[in-house]
Write a protein that holds these residues in place. Structure first.
Motif, PDB file in Angstrom:
ATOM      1  N   LYS A 176      54.629  85.359 -86.889  1.00 47.70           N
ATOM      2  CA  LYS A 176      55.739  85.503 -85.937  1.00 47.70           C
ATOM      3  C   LYS A 176      55.517  84.610 -84.718  1.00 47.70           C
ATOM      4  N   LYS A 177      54.292  84.602 -84.213  1.00 46.92           N
ATOM      5  CA  LYS A 177      54.006  83.710 -83.078  1.00 46.92           C
ATOM      6  C   LYS A 177      54.157  82.251 -83.514  1.00 46.92           C
TER       7      LYS A 177
ATOM      8  N   ALA B 105      60.879  77.472 -88.428  1.00 46.19           N
ATOM      9  CA  ALA B 105      60.764  78.596 -87.497  1.00 46.19           C
ATOM     10  C   ALA B 105      61.387  79.841 -88.105  1.00 46.19           C
ATOM     11  N   PHE B 106      62.603  79.697 -88.612  1.00 43.14           N
ATOM     12  CA  PHE B 106      63.280  80.838 -89.240  1.00 43.14           C
ATOM     13  C   PHE B 106      62.502  81.311 -90.461  1.00 43.14           C
ATOM     14  N   ALA B 107      62.070  80.350 -91.267  1.00 39.09           N
ATOM     15  CA  ALA B 107      61.367  80.709 -92.502  1.00 39.09           C
ATOM     16  C   ALA B 107      60.081  81.453 -92.188  1.00 39.09           C
ATOM     17  N   ASN B 108      59.304  80.916 -91.244  1.00 45.95           N
ATOM     18  CA  ASN B 108      58.041  81.544 -90.895  1.00 45.95           C
ATOM     19  C   ASN B 108      58.230  82.933 -90.363  1.00 45.95           C
ATOM     20  N   TYR B 109      59.228  83.081 -89.496  1.00 42.01           N
ATOM     21  CA  TYR B 109      59.399  84.369 -88.850  1.00 42.01           C
ATOM     22  C   TYR B 109      59.957  85.398 -89.830  1.00 42.01           C
ATOM     23  N   PHE B 110      61.011  85.017 -90.563  1.00 41.73           N
ATOM     24  CA  PHE B 110      61.778  86.035 -91.273  1.00 41.73           C
ATOM     25  C   PHE B 110      61.415  86.191 -92.737  1.00 41.73           C
ATOM     26  N   LEU B 111      60.832  85.148 -93.322  1.00 47.77           N
ATOM     27  CA  LEU B 111      60.550  85.272 -94.745  1.00 47.77           C
ATOM     28  C   LEU B 111      59.583  86.428 -95.042  1.00 47.77           C
ATOM     29  N   PRO B 112      58.442  86.524 -94.343  1.00 52.71           N
ATOM     30  CA  PRO B 112      57.577  87.681 -94.617  1.00 52.71           C
ATOM     31  C   PRO B 112      58.270  88.997 -94.303  1.00 52.71           C
TER      32      PRO B 112
ATOM     33  N   LEU C 187      54.554  78.945 -98.242  1.00 56.08           N
ATOM     34  CA  LEU C 187      55.710  79.834 -98.329  1.00 56.08           C
ATOM     35  C   LEU C 187      56.048  80.173 -99.776  1.00 56.08           C
ATOM     36  N   ILE C 188      55.884  79.219-100.692  1.00 55.37           N
ATOM     37  CA  ILE C 188      56.158  79.532-102.106  1.00 55.37           C
ATOM     38  C   ILE C 188      55.212  80.624-102.581  1.00 55.37           C
ATOM     39  N   VAL C 189      53.923  80.462-102.280  1.00 54.53           N
ATOM     40  CA  VAL C 189      52.956  81.478-102.710  1.00 54.53           C
ATOM     41  C   VAL C 189      53.296  82.817-102.055  1.00 54.53           C
TER      42      VAL C 189
END
Lengths: 661, 204, 99
Positions: A44-45, A107-114, A194-196
């Protein structure tokens, strides 16, 4: 960070920290101040930092665009020299594509994907931090060239041999080549990560076809990146070897083929187009159902059309080269393939329209931007179809018509999607709502500004104004409705209206940051898992890992079908659901620990790259730092060992750390 | 959830059954990376194929290639794949000393290959094929040099793994670490299988 | 993974690996022989087939792809397939296969 102990229902989890893992080297432990951000591995950070970095580059790229429009507002512009103008449009495009669009999607992917898949972090938290720092280093190298003898000046596609040392003698292209290689490694690592994460870290019950569409689109994008980045890397390496070490790859006098670069660039470049737009498609596929208060129409179609866009995206690259003399067979094949790719894109547009059809639409700023995307992207898509017709494309190539097309697609499409995401997810990330009234100003200024800027470029292009020319003259401007001078002025005025629109957003951010009012936990009556936690989410995301039974799990926990009327009835409030999760929290949650190595390693790689320009000694230093950090990295467990955790004192605090708020 | 402790991230992946696919994060990432590397080497090989016959100056490929010599070094690299797989197999049995032995032999074979390449390059330069001499020269040195760097990185990884195992400093699952190094090593080997045929054996 | 699945997952013995290596060495010898013996029209096809066989054998057996999860196969061969597709197409536009 590290281990969060949650004894029962305690509301202030205690952070226990490792004291020592590598003999002399202590792990970073700060959870406050700048150290917390520099060494963090929290997705998130990292996501927020991606966003800040991308925003800074968005402003830099925007200022470059305004300078270009100032230069072209009047005949025989005097603002920029021909040379500076070349640097300006090259860096505008490079900055917007590689340093704004991709990182902002990141940014969106990192924050929201998990959060959307119910995970507590990404698969490789330290590699995630490394991606961010490499991107920042790459961006700095790219932009450092402004102060070190001039920026790159060959256009964002940097066609060789035009980008060779003869035609571009400054070090600008060298910095460009090095910066993009570093940013490319960053993206490659990020995409593998992100794929993993998507494949391996989904919450129990979340099958692939229960994943939110945003997660799906990000997954497709990461596959595109994994398989297209190595191609641009090859091209960049060849150009670097040519410029700095005397190779002959693009030296036509030696018999080289000038189309080699174009092929390599566009084999990467066309998938890259979808890398830019699909995250925005994903965002509005979350926003439209939420604010139309209906499920997304034809979820599997949206998913599979996204995936097929990704696949076909690898087979259309030569449509960027219709005017280069490919030969009739190649042109025909790529022309047909290009027309075919419009089909899955059209499928998506209809899915969105049918999602809104019959819905009780709630016109928030996020929704406005999403609807704006559907309209503006369609305009850009239609002009795109005109390029797929090769004879028509030959007429349009290198004119402002092309500029109009891709700005409708990228600004009207991608940027509007990202802004939709800002307004939709701001309360999730920062716990405060962006001001809707300012949001309306932001939206309408951007819509009007964007149409005024890029709409006239269709006319300018069809009238024959070429791209990348630093002046136009009154003598050739034509008369009446098609006068170039008039439409150039309109476009330039439009660009400033657009800039004011973006300014409204920045003002909105500042006002929101100063406001004391907290956002409700479920302000939009949302549908997906990221809302099943506090805003902003705790370091460990979810107090307990959710078990998924439905697509749109959060919605289905709030609503149940009334069997008599076949309508969905609200049976629970989102706020209560979030609170219930807190009461049932897991007792011990192990989180990955912060690390020095990602940032140190990326500094090493940066110096290694600069060594190409500044010589062997710098390269050796960079290599040494890289190697040292790599060993530090390998020898450091990603989650600190149990023995590294000191028992806490009576207050529940360790010596160096305050409780996590 | 019944569990009292929940592990995340790499920690969980050490026990593959905790992930959604049942596969470990590390291995998935490695295979993705290798899939990506296919396009990297594909680009370099294609560049070479396009340019191998374009000799404006300096020697022609068939005039300087020393097929017997390259065959021997290719054979050495091929056999290093065997020793590597034996190292993986020993690691899976938990036999540290055998693992270290096979890893070391693999590293020695790899270093021999790199040494052969250095010798080959110096011989070619002596015969008048410089990096800038012709399109053939540039693309040949770039392709094989890139491969050579990959082998060298592999040798470094092998020796580091031996060191880390001996000092018992390994983080994560030992057999998996050896297997991951092995996957990388075999990939570098299969790239050479292609280079050997396309570059050396097929005349331009 | 428990020890009982270990054998199943990596279903080869050391002797098996050595057998594979011997086959690979034999094919390599055959490849090199094309340099000394004239294979006539069979020259190109035989070399290509031998290259592919060696490639697939190393990937399937030494890299365990044959015994491992199909997801790995999918990821790797997707990359390989895309590489073949884009680069062969690109070379075709250069009329590489005509001359």
């Amino acid at each position: 960070m590290a281990i969060i102990e949650r004894p029962g229902t305690s509301t202030t989890p205690v952070v226990v920290t490792p004291q020592q893992t590598l003999g002399a080297v202590k792990r970073p432990v700060a959870t406050k101040g700048w150290r917390e951000w520099l060494f963090t591995v929290d997705h998130k950070k990292i996501g927020i930092m991606y966003g800040v970095v991308a925003m800074v580059f968005f402003i830099i790229g925007g200022v470059e665009a305004l300078l270009i429009r100032l230069q072209l507002a009047m005949p025989d512009g005097q603002i920029l020299s021909a040379d500076k103008y070349n640097q300006m449009f090259t860096m505008h495009a490079t900055t917007m594509v590689f340093l704004f669009a991709m990182p902002m999607a990141g940014a969106f992917a990192n924050y929201f994907l998990p959060l959307q898949i119910g995970a507590r972090d990404v698969a490789f938290p330290r590699i995630n931090a490394l991606s961010l720092w490499l991107l920042i280093i790459g961006g700095l190298v790219l932009n450092a060239s402004w102060f070190l003898g001039g920026a790159a000046d060959g256009g964002w596609f940097m066609y060789a041999p035009n980008s060779g040392p003869i035609f571009s003698p400054s070090h600008g292209v060298d910095f460009w080549v090095i910066g993009l290689q570093i940013a490319g490694v960053a993206s490659l690592l990020g995409s593998i990560n992100l794929i993993v994460t998507v494949l391996n870290m989904r919450a129990p019950g979340m099958s692939l076809m229960k994943m939110p569409v945003f997660t799906w689109m990000i997954l497709v994008v990461q596959f595109l990146l994994v398989f297209s980045l190595p191609v641009i890397t090859v091209a960049l390496v060849l150009l670097m070897l040519q410029r700095s070490y005397g190779a002959t790859f693009f030296d036509v006098s030696q018999g080289a083929d000038p189309l080699l670069w174009q092929h390599l660039f566009w084999i990467f470049g066309h998938p890259e187009v979808y890398v830019l737009i699909l995250p925005a498609f994903g965002i509005i596929s979350e926003v439209l159902p939420t604010f139309a208060r209906k499920p997304l129409f034809g979820y599997p179609f949206v998913v599979f059309s996204g995936a097929s866009i990704g696949l076909v995206g690898f087979g259309v690259w030569a449509h960027h080269m219709f005017a280069s003399g490919l030969g009739p067979v190649s042109v025909a094949v790529f022309s047909v393939a290009t027309m075919a790719i419009a089909i899955p894109t059209g499928v998506k547009i209809f899915n969105w329209l049918l999602t809104m059809w019959g819905g009780k639409i709630w016109y928030t700023t996020a929704m406005n931007f999403a609807i704006g995307l559907v309209v503006l992207f369609t305009i850009g898509g239609l002009s795109g179809v005109t390029h797929s017709v090769a004879p028509s494309d030959t007429q349009q190539t290198d004119t402002y018509y092309i500029v109009a097309h891709f700005h409708y697609v990228l600004f009207g499409g991608m940027v509007f999607g990202l802004f939709s995401g800002f307004y939709y997810w701001w309360p999730k990330v920062f716990g405060k709502m962006l001001n809707e009234k300012l949001g309306a100003w932001n939206f309408w200024f951007m819509v009007i500004g964007m149409n005024m800027t890029f709409g006239p470029m269709h006319i300018l292009g069809l009238q024959g104004q070429p791209r990348r020319m630093y002046v136009w003259t009154e003598a050739r401007a034509g008369e009446g409705f098609f006068n170039l001078g008039f439409w150039n002025l309109v476009a330039s005025i439009g660009s400033f209206i657009l800039a004011v629109g973006v300014l409204f957003f920045l003002i909105n951010v500042v006002i929101t940051a100063r406001s004391k009012q907290q956002a409700p936990l479920d302000p939009w009556d949302a549908r997906t898992l990221e809302w099943l936690t506090t805003s902003p989410p705790k370091a460990h995301n979810f107090d307990r890992i959710p078990v998924v039974h439905h697509l749109d799990e959060f919605f289905h926990r709030k609503y149940e079908e009334d069997t008599a009327t076949h309508t969905m009835k609200k049976v629970a409030e989102g706020e209560d659901l979030v609170r219930a999760e807190g009461d049932a929290a897991d007792a011990h949650i192990h989180l990955p620990s912060p690390s020095y190595w990602p940032i140190l390693l990326s500094i090493g790689v940066g110096l290694l790259g600069l060594g190409v320009v500044y010589g062997i000694p710098m390269m050796v230093i960079g290599f040494a730092i890289t190697l040292f950090s790599a060993y530090g990295w390998v020898l450091e467990p990603s989650v600190a060992e149990e023995i590294d955790f000191e028992p806490s004192d009576n207050d529940g605090n360790t010596k160096e750390i305050a409780p996590l708020g | 959830m019944a569990e009292t402790a929940t592990h995340t991230a790499d920690h969980a992946s050490e026990h593959g059954h905790e992930t959604s696919t049942g596969l470990t994060n590390n291995k998935l990432a490695m295979w993705l990376f290798l899939g990506s590397e296919c396009l990297l080497f594909g680009g370099l090989i294609s560049t070479y194929m396009l340019y191998r016959g374009r000799v404006s100056d300096g020697p022609h490929p068939m005039a300087i290639f020393d097929i017997p010599f390259t065959s021997v070094s290719s054979f050495v690299l091929l056999m290093s794949s065997l020793t590597m797989v034996l190292a993986v197999s020993s690691a899976q049995r938990g036999d540290d000393s055998r693992t270290n032995l096979w890893l070391t032999i693999t590293a020695v074979l790899g270093a021999t290959f790199v040494g052969g390449q250095v010798y080959e390059f110096t011989a070619f330069i002596r015969e008048g094929l410089g990096f800038s001499t012709s399109l053939f020269g540039s693309s040949f040195y770039t392709l094989t040099g890139f491969h050579g760097i990959h082998v060298s990185v592999g040798v470094l990884m092998l020796l580091s793994t031996v060191g880390i195992i001996r000092k018992n400093k390994i983080t994560g699952n030992k057999a998996e670490v050896v297997e991951l190094v092995g996957l990388y090593w075999h990939f570098v080997d299969v790239v050479w299988i292609i280079i050997f045929t396309l570059v050396y054996l097929i005349p331009s | 993974m428990s020890t009982s699945t270990e054998q199943h997952e990596h279903g080869m013995t050391d002797a098996g690996y050595i057998k594979i290596a011997i086959i690979l060495a034999a094919i390599t010898a055959l490849e090199v022989s094309t340099y000394y013996v004239d294979f006539g029209p069979l020259f190109m096809p035989s070399l290509m087939i031998m290259m592919v066989v060696k490639f697939v054998m190393v990937v399937s057996y030494f890299m365990h792809l044959k015994f491992d999860s199909k997801i790995f196969t999918f990821l790797f061969y997707t990359g390989l397939g895309l590489a073949l597709f884009v680069y062969i197409t690109a070379l075709a536009t250069f009329k590489f296969f005509i001359s």
